[in-house]
Design an enzyme around this catalytic site. Sequence first.
Site, PDB file in Angstrom:
ATOM      1  N   GLU A 179       0.831  -1.211   0.000  1.00  0.00           N
ATOM      2  CA  GLU A 179       0.000   0.000   0.000  1.00  0.00           C
ATOM      3  C   GLU A 179       0.866   1.261   0.000  1.00  0.00           C
ATOM      4  O   GLU A 179       0.537   2.249  -0.665  1.00  0.00           O
ATOM      5  CB  GLU A 179      -0.931   0.001   1.217  1.00  0.00           C
ATOM      6  CG  GLU A 179      -1.960  -1.099   1.245  1.00  0.00           C
ATOM      7  CD  GLU A 179      -3.051  -0.946   0.192  1.00  0.00           C
ATOM      8  OE1 GLU A 179      -3.050   0.076  -0.538  1.00  0.00           O
ATOM      9  OE2 GLU A 179      -3.904  -1.848   0.097  1.00  0.00           O
ATOM     10  N   ARG A 183       0.472   3.785  -3.257  1.00  0.00           N
ATOM     11  CA  ARG A 183      -0.170   5.057  -2.943  1.00  0.00           C
ATOM     12  C   ARG A 183       0.848   6.183  -2.780  1.00  0.00           C
ATOM     13  O   ARG A 183       0.711   7.247  -3.393  1.00  0.00           O
ATOM     14  CB  ARG A 183      -1.011   4.933  -1.663  1.00  0.00           C
ATOM     15  CG  ARG A 183      -2.134   3.924  -1.757  1.00  0.00           C
ATOM     16  CD  ARG A 183      -3.006   3.949  -0.519  1.00  0.00           C
ATOM     17  NE  ARG A 183      -3.847   2.762  -0.405  1.00  0.00           N
ATOM     18  CZ  ARG A 183      -5.135   2.764  -0.078  1.00  0.00           C
ATOM     19  NH1 ARG A 183      -5.751   3.893   0.181  1.00  0.00           N
ATOM     20  NH2 ARG A 183      -5.812   1.638   0.016  1.00  0.00           N
ATOM     21  N   ASP A 312      -4.499  -9.974  -7.987  1.00  0.00           N
ATOM     22  CA  ASP A 312      -4.800  -9.117  -9.135  1.00  0.00           C
ATOM     23  C   ASP A 312      -3.620  -8.380  -9.765  1.00  0.00           C
ATOM     24  O   ASP A 312      -3.250  -8.611 -10.920  1.00  0.00           O
ATOM     25  CB  ASP A 312      -5.901  -8.115  -8.761  1.00  0.00           C
ATOM     26  CG  ASP A 312      -5.663  -7.416  -7.420  1.00  0.00           C
ATOM     27  OD1 ASP A 312      -4.580  -7.590  -6.833  1.00  0.00           O
ATOM     28  OD2 ASP A 312      -6.572  -6.696  -6.965  1.00  0.00           O
ATOM     29  N   GLU A 445     -12.295  -0.114 -10.155  1.00  0.00           N
ATOM     30  CA  GLU A 445     -11.852  -1.055 -11.189  1.00  0.00           C
ATOM     31  C   GLU A 445     -12.731  -1.056 -12.433  1.00  0.00           C
ATOM     32  O   GLU A 445     -12.230  -1.143 -13.564  1.00  0.00           O
ATOM     33  CB  GLU A 445     -11.769  -2.470 -10.597  1.00  0.00           C
ATOM     34  CG  GLU A 445     -10.588  -2.689  -9.674  1.00  0.00           C
ATOM     35  CD  GLU A 445     -10.746  -2.022  -8.326  1.00  0.00           C
ATOM     36  OE1 GLU A 445      -9.724  -1.755  -7.674  1.00  0.00           O
ATOM     37  OE2 GLU A 445     -11.916  -1.783  -7.912  1.00  0.00           O
TER      38      GLU A 445
END
Length: 568
Positions: A179, A183, A312, A445
């Site tokens: 993360e 980010r 993913d 998404e």
Amino acid sequence: MARRSSSSSRWRYLHPTYYLKRPKKLALIFIAFVVVTFFVWDRQSLLREHEEEISKLTEALNRLQDQLRRGEDGSVADETGSSGKDPLDLDPINDLRREKVKEAMLHAWNSYEKYAWGEDELQPQSKNGVNSFGGMGATLVDSLDTLYIMGLEDEFRKAKEWVANSLDFNKDYEASVFETTIRVVGGLLSAYDLSGDEVFLEKAKDITDRLLPAWDTPSGIPYNRINLARGNAHNSGWTGGDSILADSGTEQLEFIALSQRTGDPKYQQKAENVITQLQKTFPRDGLLPIFINPHTGTAAYHSTITFGAMGDSFYEYLLKVWIQGNKTETVKHYRDMWETSMEGLISLIRKTTPSSFSYICEKTGESLSDKMDELACFVPGMLALGSSGYGPEKAKKMLSLAEELAWTCYNFYQSTPTKLAGENYFFHAGQDMSVGTSWNILRPETVESLMYLWRYTGNKTYQEWGWNIFQAFEKNSRINSGYVGLKDVNTGDKDNMMQSFFLAETLKYLYLLFSPPSYISFDEWVFNTEAHPLRIVQRNNPQGSDEKLKPRPFLRRLGRKHGRSEYH
């Protein structure tokens, strides 16, 4: 009799009675006053006319420059000089929609600034901030490039000042490596690539240096959590000590970009070694389970295979590093691995009855589960992006699959009373789809894939779908103090969190969906998994650049208005 002094005689001309006794002189003074007034007024009029003429000339010059940029065939050239048709030019509907999305961004940003400035995320219902990422200003950093791309100059400038003066990574906090990379590192690098301001690069280097000890494992597969102040890295207990596939395989874009921009190869070497290790035991179907042993570098084959949560973005980055590397021989193994994985993806595709919605199964061992996360709705966009690397027949097949999956993802939204998608869906014979986990946390998404598909097909249906989704967010998630998710997409009950990725991804992808394809062109930019565009540059050294990349700020061409004055 004494004579008056010359000074006394001069003062008499300032006394009104002098002129009242001499009406001719009074008339001359009045006429002189009128003449001077007209002269001054005329000069001011000429000045205004001159300024108007300069403004018209400037506009004409801009039009000429735009025509030169377009070329004789009416196509639009991006900053690299390549050109493609731009069907959104002079399209008032898309212009209006883009401005509506921009206004939504301002509403979200102003709410964050008012109630949670400098903190990680806003809780709009209780009107306070929460440091869910250790106090790194996650929403602020995540939003930098969105502000810049939308032309919100005042907001971007204030955010940059906070980054320069207040952003501090020396925190006794166990951060998620994944993360923090997507980010914070991604957000800072994108802001640097767009603006050319060195402060963003310096901060990106600072936080990445703090993350690097996570890669100090026997295999080079990183641990997924690290204390930013102490450098102690480990994995969460619930994984049994294993690393997570997506968390360990989704740093390549950012780390390669940082090596290119600093001239220091160590970041690129750490991240690319992960792919080298996984390539050694890469399965024939290209499908890796979500857990990997950081000591041996081998996958735990009892664990789930999924294109949803925890799997993913690993597949996404195989494709995008190939694009970032200019699709050269140096990065061909990324493309080869990705194509192998796409054959595995095809083996997981099933169709519902009675409506024949295509969906992606999950797999554990040899068993398939008829479940698909909304997170997996990035796949249609990925397939569209990767289709051009195939031959014509295969490219058509992959693009067709992308469109089928996008239709399913859009119906995730359309199948609920709120017209917002749940977190995941199950599929049953004769029933098509049903919501599993029923919350919606403002995820991006589906609109991401709609943006890619519109750019690759030119089909405006994808814009209409995106607009419908945006309106559903406006109706169900917008409140006076920001945007919130839903606890349940069936009832519309609201939660109390404005996720940072709503500003970084969802609104940015919607804005680009209604913008010309040349704006943040795929020929020049590649998006990380948090929607932060990174500039594609020439890659000469497979082990990392030994020469610092010089920034070339992005020139905005969209946006009729700027900053707060537009809506305040």
